[in-house]
Write a protein that holds these residues in place. Sequence first.
Motif, PDB file in Angstrom:
ATOM      1  N   LEU A  82       0.694  -1.268   0.033  1.00 50.28           N
ATOM      2  CA  LEU A  82       0.208  -0.064  -0.006  1.00 50.28           C
ATOM      3  C   LEU A  82       0.961   1.398  -0.009  1.00 50.28           C
ATOM      4  CD1 LEU A  82      -2.826  -0.949   2.633  1.00 50.28           C
ATOM      5  CD2 LEU A  82      -3.044  -0.780   0.026  1.00 50.28           C
ATOM      6  N   LEU A  83       1.917   1.453   0.944  1.00 45.68           N
ATOM      7  CA  LEU A  83       2.706   2.461   0.989  1.00 45.68           C
ATOM      8  C   LEU A  83       3.671   2.516  -0.367  1.00 45.68           C
ATOM      9  CD1 LEU A  83       3.932   2.474   4.667  1.00 45.68           C
ATOM     10  CD2 LEU A  83       2.313   4.167   3.476  1.00 45.68           C
ATOM     11  N   GLY A  84       4.182   1.517  -1.020  1.00 46.81           N
ATOM     12  CA  GLY A  84       4.830   1.518  -2.278  1.00 46.81           C
ATOM     13  C   GLY A  84       3.988   1.974  -3.341  1.00 46.81           C
ATOM     14  N   SER A  85       2.677   1.595  -3.241  1.00 41.95           N
ATOM     15  CA  SER A  85       1.695   2.019  -4.411  1.00 41.95           C
ATOM     16  C   SER A  85       1.378   3.376  -4.312  1.00 41.95           C
ATOM     17  CB  SER A  85       0.521   1.315  -4.264  1.00 41.95           C
ATOM     18  OG  SER A  85       0.788  -0.109  -4.796  1.00 41.95           O
ATOM     19  N   ALA A  86       1.212   3.835  -2.992  1.00 44.11           N
ATOM     20  CA  ALA A  86       1.089   5.322  -2.698  1.00 44.11           C
ATOM     21  C   ALA A  86       2.191   6.014  -3.251  1.00 44.11           C
ATOM     22  CB  ALA A  86       0.683   5.499  -1.197  1.00 44.11           C
ATOM     23  N   ILE A  87       3.349   5.802  -2.902  1.00 42.29           N
ATOM     24  CA  ILE A  87       4.553   6.694  -3.176  1.00 42.29           C
ATOM     25  C   ILE A  87       4.750   6.630  -4.728  1.00 42.29           C
ATOM     26  CG2 ILE A  87       7.340   6.871  -3.178  1.00 42.29           C
ATOM     27  CD1 ILE A  87       6.638   5.608  -0.422  1.00 42.29           C
ATOM     28  N   LEU A  88       4.543   5.444  -5.378  1.00 43.21           N
ATOM     29  CA  LEU A  88       4.671   5.368  -6.868  1.00 43.21           C
ATOM     30  C   LEU A  88       3.519   6.325  -7.634  1.00 43.21           C
ATOM     31  CD1 LEU A  88       5.451   1.911  -7.612  1.00 43.21           C
ATOM     32  CD2 LEU A  88       6.895   3.856  -7.750  1.00 43.21           C
ATOM     33  N   GLN A  89       2.428   6.384  -6.900  1.00 40.46           N
ATOM     34  CA  GLN A  89       1.290   7.115  -7.430  1.00 40.46           C
ATOM     35  C   GLN A  89       1.610   8.828  -7.234  1.00 40.46           C
ATOM     36  OE1 GLN A  89      -1.617   7.701  -9.164  1.00 40.46           O
ATOM     37  NE2 GLN A  89      -2.675   6.232  -7.868  1.00 40.46           N
ATOM     38  N   PHE A  90       2.283   9.086  -6.168  1.00 40.45           N
ATOM     39  CA  PHE A  90       2.771  10.387  -5.884  1.00 40.45           C
ATOM     40  C   PHE A  90       3.702  10.969  -7.230  1.00 40.45           C
ATOM     41  CE2 PHE A  90       5.715  13.214  -3.866  1.00 40.45           C
ATOM     42  CZ  PHE A  90       5.004  14.470  -3.750  1.00 40.45           C
ATOM     43  N   VAL A  91       4.749   9.894  -7.249  1.00 41.70           N
ATOM     44  CA  VAL A  91       5.616  10.200  -8.428  1.00 41.70           C
ATOM     45  C   VAL A  91       5.219  10.314  -9.698  1.00 41.70           C
ATOM     46  CG1 VAL A  91       7.591   9.281  -9.602  1.00 41.70           C
ATOM     47  CG2 VAL A  91       7.564   9.128  -7.285  1.00 41.70           C
ATOM     48  N   VAL A  92       4.185   9.435 -10.147  1.00 38.27           N
ATOM     49  CA  VAL A  92       3.381   9.661 -11.363  1.00 38.27           C
ATOM     50  C   VAL A  92       2.553  10.807 -11.357  1.00 38.27           C
ATOM     51  CG1 VAL A  92       1.309   8.723 -12.795  1.00 38.27           C
ATOM     52  CG2 VAL A  92       3.091   6.971 -11.790  1.00 38.27           C
ATOM     53  N   GLN A  93       1.966  11.303 -10.362  1.00 43.98           N
ATOM     54  CA  GLN A  93       1.144  12.621 -10.508  1.00 43.98           C
ATOM     55  C   GLN A  93       2.098  13.842 -10.671  1.00 43.98           C
ATOM     56  OE1 GLN A  93      -2.131  13.109 -10.223  1.00 43.98           O
ATOM     57  NE2 GLN A  93      -2.214  10.818 -10.174  1.00 43.98           N
ATOM     58  N   LEU A  94       3.456  13.766  -9.861  1.00 41.65           N
ATOM     59  CA  LEU A  94       4.305  14.674 -10.311  1.00 41.65           C
ATOM     60  C   LEU A  94       4.773  14.843 -11.717  1.00 41.65           C
ATOM     61  CD1 LEU A  94       6.417  14.612  -6.887  1.00 41.65           C
ATOM     62  CD2 LEU A  94       4.927  16.534  -7.641  1.00 41.65           C
ATOM     63  N   PHE A  95       4.969  13.869 -12.217  1.00 39.99           N
ATOM     64  CA  PHE A  95       5.901  13.774 -13.495  1.00 39.99           C
ATOM     65  C   PHE A  95       4.532  13.899 -14.766  1.00 39.99           C
ATOM     66  CE2 PHE A  95       9.614  11.817 -11.257  1.00 39.99           C
ATOM     67  CZ  PHE A  95      10.478  12.724 -11.483  1.00 39.99           C
ATOM     68  N   TYR A  96       3.787  13.002 -14.555  1.00 35.51           N
ATOM     69  CA  TYR A  96       2.844  13.399 -15.940  1.00 35.51           C
ATOM     70  C   TYR A  96       1.797  14.398 -15.628  1.00 35.51           C
ATOM     71  CZ  TYR A  96       4.838   8.867 -17.364  1.00 35.51           C
ATOM     72  OH  TYR A  96       5.659   7.772 -17.907  1.00 35.51           O
ATOM     73  N   PHE A  97       1.188  14.730 -14.556  1.00 38.11           N
ATOM     74  CA  PHE A  97       0.268  15.893 -14.301  1.00 38.11           C
ATOM     75  C   PHE A  97       0.599  17.065 -14.037  1.00 38.11           C
ATOM     76  CE2 PHE A  97      -1.925  11.623 -13.672  1.00 38.11           C
ATOM     77  CZ  PHE A  97      -2.445  11.740 -15.154  1.00 38.11           C
ATOM     78  N   MET A  98       1.707  17.194 -13.138  1.00 35.35           N
ATOM     79  CA  MET A  98       2.281  18.618 -12.621  1.00 35.35           C
ATOM     80  C   MET A  98       3.410  18.872 -13.336  1.00 35.35           C
ATOM     81  SD  MET A  98       0.447  18.808  -9.995  1.00 35.35           S
ATOM     82  CE  MET A  98       1.118  20.245  -8.935  1.00 35.35           C
ATOM     83  N   HIS A  99       3.877  18.114 -14.375  1.00 35.26           N
ATOM     84  CA  HIS A  99       4.890  18.489 -15.516  1.00 35.26           C
ATOM     85  C   HIS A  99       6.273  18.736 -14.682  1.00 35.26           C
ATOM     86  CE1 HIS A  99       1.760  18.108 -18.260  1.00 35.26           C
ATOM     87  NE2 HIS A  99       1.231  19.001 -17.478  1.00 35.26           N
TER      88      HIS A  99
END
Length: 109
Positions: free
Chosen positions: A54-71
């Motif tokens: 769960l924590l690993g998926s949350a951290i990866l989700q955070f990284v995906v949000q930063l790179f793909y949506f927050m540019h």
Amino acid sequence: MAQHSGHDTHEAHESHGSLKSYVIGFVFSLVLTAIPLIIVLNDMLEGTAATVVLLGSAILQFVVQLFYFMHLKEEGKPRYNLMVLILGLIIVLTIVAGSIWIMTYNKVA
């Protein structure tokens, strides 16, 4: 010609992702949301293993949000947004760690 120069400078300072990058980010987000959901709903893992997933998926989700949506990767040389993000994370981690420390070691005798 004066009208075009104003638009050129605006577009040079503002970068947006392509449809392809948004779709890739969306698919990654869906997968990283589905993995913990499936694991929890089907009781595939328990205890520490479930927490790690769960924590690993949350951290990866955070990284995906930063790179793909927050540019974050498309930022120019003075990386002010990245520095502010890191400072915010340090502050939040300090508050959380300090709160856990106080709750753990503040035993009334």
